[in-house]
Write an enzyme that holds these catalytic residues in place. Sequence first.
Site, PDB file in Angstrom:
ATOM      1  N   HIS A 127      18.710   2.461  10.208  1.00  0.00           N
ATOM      2  CA  HIS A 127      17.856   2.313  11.942  1.00  0.00           C
ATOM      3  C   HIS A 127      18.456   1.122  12.991  1.00  0.00           C
ATOM      4  CE1 HIS A 127      14.276   2.100  14.639  1.00  0.00           C
ATOM      5  NE2 HIS A 127      14.294   3.519  14.745  1.00  0.00           N
ATOM      6  N   ASP A 204      14.301  -1.351   3.457  1.00  0.00           N
ATOM      7  CA  ASP A 204      13.297  -0.282   5.126  1.00  0.00           C
ATOM      8  C   ASP A 204      12.946   0.681   4.546  1.00  0.00           C
ATOM      9  OD1 ASP A 204      12.005   0.546   7.105  1.00  0.00           O
ATOM     10  OD2 ASP A 204      14.514   0.060   7.952  1.00  0.00           O
ATOM     11  N   GLN A 207      10.625   5.127   5.689  1.00  0.00           N
ATOM     12  CA  GLN A 207      10.181   6.463   5.655  1.00  0.00           C
ATOM     13  C   GLN A 207      10.122   7.218   4.289  1.00  0.00           C
ATOM     14  OE1 GLN A 207      10.783   8.830   8.411  1.00  0.00           O
ATOM     15  NE2 GLN A 207      11.354   7.435  10.263  1.00  0.00           N
ATOM     16  N   LYS A 230       3.744   4.915  10.389  1.00  0.00           N
ATOM     17  CA  LYS A 230       4.190   6.009  10.158  1.00  0.00           C
ATOM     18  C   LYS A 230       3.497   6.422   8.798  1.00  0.00           C
ATOM     19  CE  LYS A 230       8.688   4.709  11.952  1.00  0.00           C
ATOM     20  NZ  LYS A 230       9.335   5.112  12.672  1.00  0.00           N
ATOM     21  N   CYS A 368      18.032   5.837  17.253  1.00  0.00           N
ATOM     22  CA  CYS A 368      18.439   4.553  16.718  1.00  0.00           C
ATOM     23  C   CYS A 368      19.274   4.816  15.673  1.00  0.00           C
ATOM     24  CB  CYS A 368      16.951   4.101  16.587  1.00  0.00           C
ATOM     25  SG  CYS A 368      15.825   3.964  17.778  1.00  0.00           S
TER      26      CYS A 368
HETATM   27  C1  LIG Z   1      14.609   3.933   8.984  1.00  0.00           C
HETATM   28  C2  LIG Z   1      13.452   3.078  10.319  1.00  0.00           C
HETATM   29  N1  LIG Z   1      13.259   1.452   9.911  1.00  0.00           N
HETATM   30  C3  LIG Z   1      12.799   1.150  10.751  1.00  0.00           C
HETATM   31  C4  LIG Z   1      12.102   2.182  12.057  1.00  0.00           C
HETATM   32  C5  LIG Z   1      11.974   0.703  12.984  1.00  0.00           C
HETATM   33  O1  LIG Z   1      10.425   0.894  13.000  1.00  0.00           O
HETATM   34  P1  LIG Z   1       9.150   0.245  13.853  1.00  0.00           P
HETATM   35  O2  LIG Z   1       9.300   0.291  14.900  1.00  0.00           O
HETATM   36  O3  LIG Z   1       7.486   0.837  13.122  1.00  0.00           O
HETATM   37  O4  LIG Z   1       9.331  -0.823  13.725  1.00  0.00           O
HETATM   38  C6  LIG Z   1      12.008   3.187  11.824  1.00  0.00           C
HETATM   39  C7  LIG Z   1      10.971   4.035  13.291  1.00  0.00           C
HETATM   40  O5  LIG Z   1      11.688   4.883  13.657  1.00  0.00           O
HETATM   41  C8  LIG Z   1      13.297   3.807  10.609  1.00  0.00           C
HETATM   42  O6  LIG Z   1      12.740   5.114  10.686  1.00  0.00           O
END
Ligand SMILES: Cc1ncc(COP(=O)(O)O)c(C=O)c1O
Lengths: 410, 136
Positions: A127, A204, A207, A230, A368
């Site tokens: 991401h 990370d 998900q 999430k 993203c």
């Molecule tokens: C794999 C992953 N990393 C990071 C994020 C970023 O999360 P947040 O926007 O809640 O900080 C997301 C959210 O879409 C994600 O799916």
Amino acid sequence: MNETIAKLDVAQIRLEFPTLHQEVYGKPLIYFDNGATAQKPKSVIDAISKYYSKDNANIHRGVHHLSQIATEQYEEARKIIQKSINAPASEQVLFTKGTTDGINLVAFSFGQLLKEGDEIIISEMEHHSNIVPWQMLCERQGCTLKVIPINEKGELKMDVFESFLSNKTKLVAVTHISNTLGTINPIKSIVDKAHAVGAKVLIDGAQSIQHAKVDVQDLDCDFFVFSGHKVFGPTGVGVLYGKKEVLDEMPPYQGGGDMIAKVTFEKTTYNELPHKFEAGTPNIAGGICLATAFEYLNSIDMDAIHAHEQDLLTYAESELKQIDGVRLIGTADNKTSVVSFIVEGTHPFDVGTLLDKQGIAVRTGHHCTQPLMDIFKIPGTVRASFAFYNTKEEIDVFITALKRSVNMLL
Amino acid sequence: MTLQEKEQEIIDEFAIYDDWMDKYEYIIELGKELPLIDDSLKTDNRLIEGCQSRVWLNTDFDGENMQFSADSDAIITKGIIALLVRVFNNESPKNIASSSLRFIEEIGLHEHLSPTRSNGLASMIRTMKMEALKKV
Ligand SMILES: Cc1ncc(COP(=O)(O)O)c(C=O)c1O
């Protein structure tokens, strides 16, 4: 399906989620955008309301009754989350604003310990929030970023990863599960290999934690980050778990109230963990109600959730494959309940717009993960991401709506 | 027909649809009918990059009125472009710059112009008006 796993009572579960019971454009809402954010159970919604109706006060500061109650609840929440992810101590559970915030904290503070020539490894399926902070760090400190490539199924090329590892490698930051492809990465193997060269590992978990039991000690990662919203909790709150010795070594991220032991104009000394990394008034209600979300999640059998979501995934993929022109993006052997796809001759934005008008919420675009789209040479995908409250009946409606949309577009 | 009359005509056309899918069926047809702009005009300086879809816009001015041609990789975006081009073409820069484009709201497509949709349409309208302003 494995007979020993209890079947999930999805109808009962759905009753706990008020947002699921509404119509959009005159059609019953089908919410398949759980990868972006999950809906909230009543217990979480009630806890937010209760906090602001009864317990609101600032924490760690007041001698008065309400402040003590709020502080106790906040620290109790930390313990509930600690137990849920099996962290050794609650001081290793840092409250953040979310995944992005947690990664930026590590990139800044751990980054301060790095020097020119040090290397950081990420992957092609990250991401943006697990790409950009590292690029910024590399610019600041003169470090080098290495990117693990993926194969056509959307799996990490582990041999290339191993070839990247050396005593220059200081950190490996990879996603547990890809938000775009659904790929579940072999985290334990990544951690073992990285540790063998003395590198730290950040996972990370944005998900993953809503789909599988996470045990940070078993994973043996140095950092694990995720977002509350999430995992059926509130927005604006998240967690950074870190190993104590690593967190102790790191300088603070932001300065302010709560993070200090003593302030003078000559020299300020810092507070202990976790407060050293929690400057300022935090999202108190967020932290408390995130724990409520964990209590809810912990009350449901994770194996049953997993089995149900895998069922949904298999069913959705087999139905999608029967539609002419559908190409699945992300076909890893080990996948979570995310289906990304494109339909030959159509644009994801058009498909998403028409599904929306039929009551179905999906995500379209690059999610993203722009570099990933470039690798697959597509402008974006349509992504349906399922949670345990979704059903096969909803997938049937989705497939019918998708066929209708494609017919209109071609 | 004045710019306002053209808008009213579109509003009347859409009034017969009470179902969203029918409305979009019509927009998609418009998108399919809109002449493609020549590939040689799809240059980066004519590209308006949205997060979801991309739009190319070409502007001409004959000393009196403006002419636009535009294209998008998404067909719904293209259909909405067709409506905009119909309203703005053969209009004076002054008319274009001062128009409120009320028809978009009236036919229920304003969601497509919100910045979060980022399909390039909001920027396209801004660009059309800026181009017109330069000629006023
Ligand atoms: C794999 C992953 N990393 C990071 C994020 C970023 O999360 P947040 O926007 O809640 O900080 C997301 C959210 O879409 C994600 O799916």
